[in-house]
Design an enzyme around this catalytic site. Sequence first.
Site: not given
Length: 362
Positions: A276, A324, A336
């Site tokens: 990520c 994240h 993402h």
Amino acid sequence: MNRRRCAAAAITVVCAVTLLAVPSQAFAAPSAPLAPAAPSAPGAPEPPVPAKKTLEEIRLELEGLYARAASATDAYNLAEERAKKQSAEIVKLAQEIVRGQDRIADLKDRAGAAARAQYRGGGLPPEAQLMLTDDPQLFLDGASRFTQGQKATKDLIAELEQTQEDLTAYTKEASAQWSKLEANRVRQAKSKKEINEQIDAAKKIESQLEKKERERLLKLEQEAAYRAQTAWLNSGVLKGAKGSASEQGRKAIAFATAQIGKPYVWGAEGPGSYDCSGLTSQAWAAAGRAIPRTSQEQWRLLPRIDIKDMRPGDLIIYHTDASHVGMYVGDGAIVHAPRPGRHVTLAGAGSMVILGVVRPDK
């Protein structure tokens, strides 16, 4: 109807059509337990029957495993970044040590040359030689040279002492950086082990599911994300949000969206795969802006923005541990790299628990 509302409505329709298009008779209900194990041999005592997990319970378990893997991935990435910096610092210090050693050798050579010159003068110190001359002008010239020589000698000694002090400091700092490097290598190894354990556990659970159960599990993930996104949009959080991307932001978005379809791999920074924060950091690097490598460092170090002031190109940080990150692309969506087993994709910005928003180019 403005552009954001149109896009939000379109996302809603697509999600609804996707869910309705799945034949309901092909899958167990969300709360249905997995198929029971095969019966034991005749006459054998019946083993205790373990509690059966529903697909929803399995989804939540997998979510937890991948969340812990994400946290460990961030710890691994941070340790790796620090190890890189410390390795570079050790190289610089080693170069300084070599230069210092060369300088000391040069100063010692100069001191030796002065001593040899004195020896060639009969071994008498310069002040004694001056006292033996009968020529007044020679005496004055010699006195001037003697004064200059004394200053040069003092300067030489002072420079030698300072160089030796610097060399000692460089050596001490190099030793400290080496200790930090080793500590970060230990952290990397520990995080790597944690990542692999969590991912392996998740893969084992998924491998025990039948194909239809895995398909239904994916639908449950999509449904949960859809519900969260719908609730987020209905909260009015984006009401009045009209920010437009900066020039650098547009470049970052173009890079990130060009990676759609590439697999998630923990620790990866491209070009073939990403995690990520690898995706977001490389996207902004492509836009000419260096940002921290990990989502936790991005949250800690980059300027924070209120959601109502969010604009495309900003980074949305998720979960309470900032494990994240996704890049906001506008219209309530992010790009993402979700997790192992998934690919870089577009998703609803509100489909996960938002911690906050940061802006790399503020």
